[in-house]
Design an enzyme around this catalytic site. Sequence first.
Site, PDB file in Angstrom:
ATOM      1  N   GLU A  44       0.841  -1.213   0.000  1.00  0.00           N
ATOM      2  CA  GLU A  44       0.000   0.000   0.000  1.00  0.00           C
ATOM      3  C   GLU A  44       0.868   1.251   0.000  1.00  0.00           C
ATOM      4  OE1 GLU A  44      -3.114   0.019  -1.191  1.00  0.00           O
ATOM      5  OE2 GLU A  44      -3.618  -1.380   0.420  1.00  0.00           O
ATOM      6  N   ASP A 187      -4.243   0.499  -9.679  1.00  0.00           N
ATOM      7  CA  ASP A 187      -5.672   0.227  -9.887  1.00  0.00           C
ATOM      8  C   ASP A 187      -5.978  -0.025 -11.359  1.00  0.00           C
ATOM      9  OD1 ASP A 187      -5.495   0.968  -7.271  1.00  0.00           O
ATOM     10  OD2 ASP A 187      -6.525   2.883  -7.518  1.00  0.00           O
ATOM     11  N   TYR A 237      -3.394  12.464   0.132  1.00  0.00           N
ATOM     12  CA  TYR A 237      -2.692  11.570  -0.808  1.00  0.00           C
ATOM     13  C   TYR A 237      -1.539  12.287  -1.507  1.00  0.00           C
ATOM     14  CZ  TYR A 237      -2.092   7.933  -4.378  1.00  0.00           C
ATOM     15  OH  TYR A 237      -1.566   6.966  -5.208  1.00  0.00           O
TER      16      TYR A 237
END
Length: 394
Positions: A44, A187, A237
């Site tokens: 992650e 993704d 982010y």
Amino acid sequence: MEGGRESDLGQLLAAARGVYKTAFGGVDPVIAVSAPGRVNLIGEHTDYNQGFVLPMALQMWTVMVGSPRQDGIISIVTTVEVAEESQRVQFPVPVEGGALKPGEPRWANYVKGVIQHYRAGPLPGFNVVIASNVPLGGGLSSSASLEVATYTFLQQLCPDDEDPVAKALVCQKAEHTFAMMPCGIMDQFISVMGKEGHALLIDCRSLETCLVPLTDPNLVVLITNSNVRHTLTGSEYPTRRRQCEEAAKVLGKPSLREASMADLEASKSLMSGEVYKRARHAIGEIERTTRAAEALQSREYERFGQLMVESHNSLRDDYEVSCPELDELVSAALEVPGVYGSRMTGGGFGGCTVTLLESRVAEKVLAHIKDKYSKTATFYSTKPSDGAKVHHLP
Ligand code: GLA
């Protein structure tokens, strides 16, 4: 428990076709495509650090059905309800030299971005209906699945060279330039390249991928949606990304992928405590991910589970992207014997956890989490599925 069957895809396509007929004058669509959401098992906040990630594609999809039209108009209808946003949008195909711009409704920006950066042309106009069962804002890549579905749809209207890496990169660019989210490549890659029965180890530096089998019938991958989304995500982010870049610069490395813990310790005094912690997460997580892929390959689930827990703790303490709800869900899952590991998954600040467990304890785990969680969770269990697909309409 929701989601996770091929029949769901059939239902989704049928629903989209029904809406299409109503919205576009009673005719049937001629093109149908799907692209899955994803869950990340481990790795992650490593993709934009050129590290490794280990996601799998879900049996949850965004589908698009449609047909070309001759007047150069693009007309899009979504069946996905977004508060205060119109579900229909229409605009002309961008002509050479012209450019689409992001705007309202916001859901359409993902589609517009992919149209703008598509790698072949000229595109005709088209009518299309979007349907999805990937939960919005749940950290399961609903946006990447929409981008990849859009690209796959455009490939049917105007074929490109079918390079999967270039396809995923265009979808990432759409997200950067039309959704203003400086995401990594994970993704979009998994939504394009997922394989049934496998997780995908992606080397985000070389862009090479390696399939890791995940078909053990005694194993369940449980996704638990906290059903919370803290608004920090948008601003935090890019900050994390910048902090990692700053750390790499201090260490004199092109990215944190090239840095070791020893490098970091040696330069600790040259960076702020916060930047140091961010880098410690990224460097540790990259290493954990390669070890986890080996553990999964050799079916050492206990070891895999331990690495998941280490990942969660590092995301919570060093990267500071977890939240009380995700921590509660992870702690509750880990209290049940037969659970190998559990962690937050995706960008953080809400969304989902992923838990690896023995299938025989699945019901017990669900009941325990429900009992312990202070809010209401939603559960999904899905097998690793294929990436984007074209469907032949009867
Ligand atoms: C989001 C981004 C991905 C990745 C994850 C964190 O999902 O889109 O590129 O950075 O966060 O691992």
